[in-house]
Enzyme design. Structure first.
Site, PDB file in Angstrom:
ATOM      1  N   SER A 174       4.790   2.842   7.706  1.00  0.00           N
ATOM      2  CA  SER A 174       4.431   1.715   6.859  1.00  0.00           C
ATOM      3  C   SER A 174       5.629   1.210   6.080  1.00  0.00           C
ATOM      4  O   SER A 174       6.314   1.980   5.409  1.00  0.00           O
ATOM      5  CB  SER A 174       3.352   2.138   5.854  1.00  0.00           C
ATOM      6  OG  SER A 174       2.141   2.400   6.488  1.00  0.00           O
ATOM      7  N   HIS A 187       0.814  -1.218   0.000  1.00  0.00           N
ATOM      8  CA  HIS A 187       0.000   0.000   0.000  1.00  0.00           C
ATOM      9  C   HIS A 187       0.849   1.270   0.000  1.00  0.00           C
ATOM     10  O   HIS A 187       0.350   2.354  -0.268  1.00  0.00           O
ATOM     11  CB  HIS A 187      -0.988   0.000   1.177  1.00  0.00           C
ATOM     12  CG  HIS A 187      -0.383   0.285   2.513  1.00  0.00           C
ATOM     13  ND1 HIS A 187      -0.002  -0.699   3.387  1.00  0.00           N
ATOM     14  CD2 HIS A 187      -0.097   1.446   3.140  1.00  0.00           C
ATOM     15  CE1 HIS A 187       0.483  -0.164   4.491  1.00  0.00           C
ATOM     16  NE2 HIS A 187       0.434   1.151   4.372  1.00  0.00           N
ATOM     17  N   ASP A 236      -0.032  -7.695   1.313  1.00  0.00           N
ATOM     18  CA  ASP A 236       0.374  -6.292   1.420  1.00  0.00           C
ATOM     19  C   ASP A 236       1.890  -6.146   1.518  1.00  0.00           C
ATOM     20  O   ASP A 236       2.403  -5.276   2.222  1.00  0.00           O
ATOM     21  CB  ASP A 236      -0.297  -5.619   2.614  1.00  0.00           C
ATOM     22  CG  ASP A 236      -0.193  -4.081   2.541  1.00  0.00           C
ATOM     23  OD1 ASP A 236      -0.141  -3.560   1.413  1.00  0.00           O
ATOM     24  OD2 ASP A 236      -0.131  -3.429   3.595  1.00  0.00           O
TER      25      ASP A 236
END
Length: 510
Positions: A256, A152, A182
């Protein structure tokens, strides 16, 4: 003067003398304590700055309490361990800047999960009219320039720039990702070998183990935070093929793709998501175990995708009461066997309870899903099922998972990211649990707050039975039916629940 007058004068003289002594004494005391008239120079003289050492210093040797000294020594030892771990990994952590193509909905970037790092705050679900910048982190896992991060972080990006620890920047030459976990790998081309992180064994982690999270939260470069492993095996709706590590190490937007590191300086996870009602850290963060990345990354590098095997069944988690009635401690219930599937050919039936796969106990659907998907295609495996109170051993040959099979069957899930909804096919078993008489349709099992599905009034436990007036009996029919409608204009659906039937319209910008 008579004797009486003389006595009076003597008494007055004595009193006068005593009064004078008292006044003189008071003045003297007043002056000694800073009173009385003094010159400005005298005041300045008394206000002069002291000379010599200005700070109080001490050393552990001055601590006489042995218990306190021992506690301080242990604390300093832990501090050195954190310092060592950070020093091992910091040179391998990179900042990732992206520019996302306009016109995309960014539907995978759910609010708070995974990080909605740089989403426009006014409406994160409306199509982008301008290229959108993004920020994330990553970790170098190979000296020749292979960077591991989250999908993402780089998804739909027109440009991906990787900034190294020393400030050098490179444009990613190739990006490969897996939407089921992911995870993504980037390839940059450095002039010389880069420092690469050592990967640990996430299966060895235990609840309570110390870890540190490293990344670039809020564009604050090379930030290190510490915490512990709070839980293992967490499942989150937006990433179907991962069981997360939960940590209370501070994780925020921009983290992230950054590494979660043990005290040996080994990467044990990839920071991916937070649970937050504010958008910031609330002590609940999630990281993808590095052992999953060890399986995914070689496939991405070699094939550009992750091949998975399947057996063609839909699974339902056993409730404690159902397990007790069946006489088992754990296992998963077969909700459906797909026609022509490896499971059907092996003799697996609906209502069977699968208790082991190649001798390994099965606790929940994710256990079996992981074991089956990682099995090499066209290999035979032993499955033990409980049927009518008897254990039966069956041999099943796993096959490559069809492209359109995906998450809706083996794991029992169908995810519509545009709607912000996770669902599954309705089954008689689910109908009994919910107390409804409908055996067909699409059962909603999770709705993301703030997404179109939630805004329309969809809730967990509702069953979608019609789309645009046309009946849908399963997720495959539902997926086909919604293709005839525009989410921007609105999709009419009919849902059933214990409260009865109602009509809803799902659309963007509600």
């Amino acid at each position: 003067m008579n004797s009486r007058g003389m006595l009076v004068w003597r008494i007055l003289a004595i009193l006068g003398w005593l009064g004078l002594v008292a006044v003189i004494g008071t003045v003297q005391i007043w002056r000694q304590h800073g009173g009385g008239p003094r010159t400005l120079a005298a005041q300045e003289s008394r206000a002069a700055w002291p000379t010599g050492e200005y700070f109080l210093e001490g050393s552990p040797d001055s601590i006489s309490n042995p218990e306190v000294a021992s506690a301080l020594a242990q604390a300093k030892s832990l501090s050195r361990a954190f310092r060592y771990a950070a020093q091992q990994v910091l040179p391998t952590v990179v900042k990732i800047r992206t520019v996302t193509l306009p016109g995309r909905l960014g539907s995978d970037r759910l609010p708070g999960f995974p990080f909605g790092d740089m989403l426009p705050p006014e409406n994160p679900f409306s199509p982008r009219s301008q290229p959108s910048p993004g920020l994330g982190s990553g970790v170098i896992i190979h000296p020749e320039g292979i960077v591991l991060t989250n999908r993402h972080v780089v998804e739909d990006s027109q440009e991906v720039i990787v900034q190294l620890y020393d400030g050098r920047e490179y444009r990613a030459a190739d990006v490969r990702s897996d939407d089921q976990t992911d995870l993504a790998v980037l390839r940059i081309v450095p002039e010389s070998p880069l420092p690469a992180a050592r990967l640990g064994d996430s299966d060895q982690l235990e609840i309570g183990d110390w870890v540190i999270a490293i990344g670039h939260p809020f564009e604050l470069e090379q930030t290190v935070s510490a915490g512990i492993i709070s839980a293992k095996g967490r499942t989150l709706s937006a990433v179907q093929r991962a069981r997360f590590l939960q940590t209370d190490a501070a994780i925020n937007p921009g983290n992230s793709g950054g590494p979660l590191v043990n005290l040996e300086g080994e990467v044990v996870g990839i920071n991916t998501a937070i649970f937050s009602r504010t958008g910031g850290n609330q002590g609940i963060g999630f990281a993808i175990p590095i052992n999953l990345a060890k399986w995914v990354v070689p496939h991405l590098i070699e094939f550009g995708r992750v091949p998975r095997s399947y057996i063609g069944i839909e699974l339902v988690a056993l409730t404690p009461s159902e397990a007790k009635r069946a006489g088992v401690e754990q296992g998963v219930l077969v909700g459906r066997v797909f026609p022509g599937s490896p499971a059907e050919k092996a003799g697996i039936r609906r209502e069977d309870i699968i208790v082991s796969y190649d001798g390994r106990p099965i606790r929940d659907p994710a256990d079996l899903q992981e074991l089956v998907e990682r099995s090499p295609a066209d290999t035979e495996h032993q499955i033990e099922v409980l049927r009518d109170g008897r254990k039966i051993a069956l041999a099943v040959v796993v096959k490559p998972m069809p492209e359109d099979f995906g998450p809706r069957t083996l794991g029992g899930f169908y995810q519509n990211r545009d709607w912000g909804m996770l669902a599954t096919d309705m089954t008689p078993q689910a109908a009994r649990r919910l107390g409804v008489k409908i055996n067909q349709g699409v059962l909603v099992i999770h709705v993301d707050p703030g997404r179109p599905a939630a805004a329309a009034g969809l809730r967990e436990g509702m069953i979608i039975v019609e789309v645009g007036g046309k009946a849908v009996s399963n997720t495959a029919e539902f997926r086909e039916a919604i293709r005839s409608f525009s989410l921007a204009e609105g999709i009419p659906i009919t849902v059933e629940s214990r409260d009865g039937r109602k009509q809803l319209v799902v659309r963007l910008n509600q």
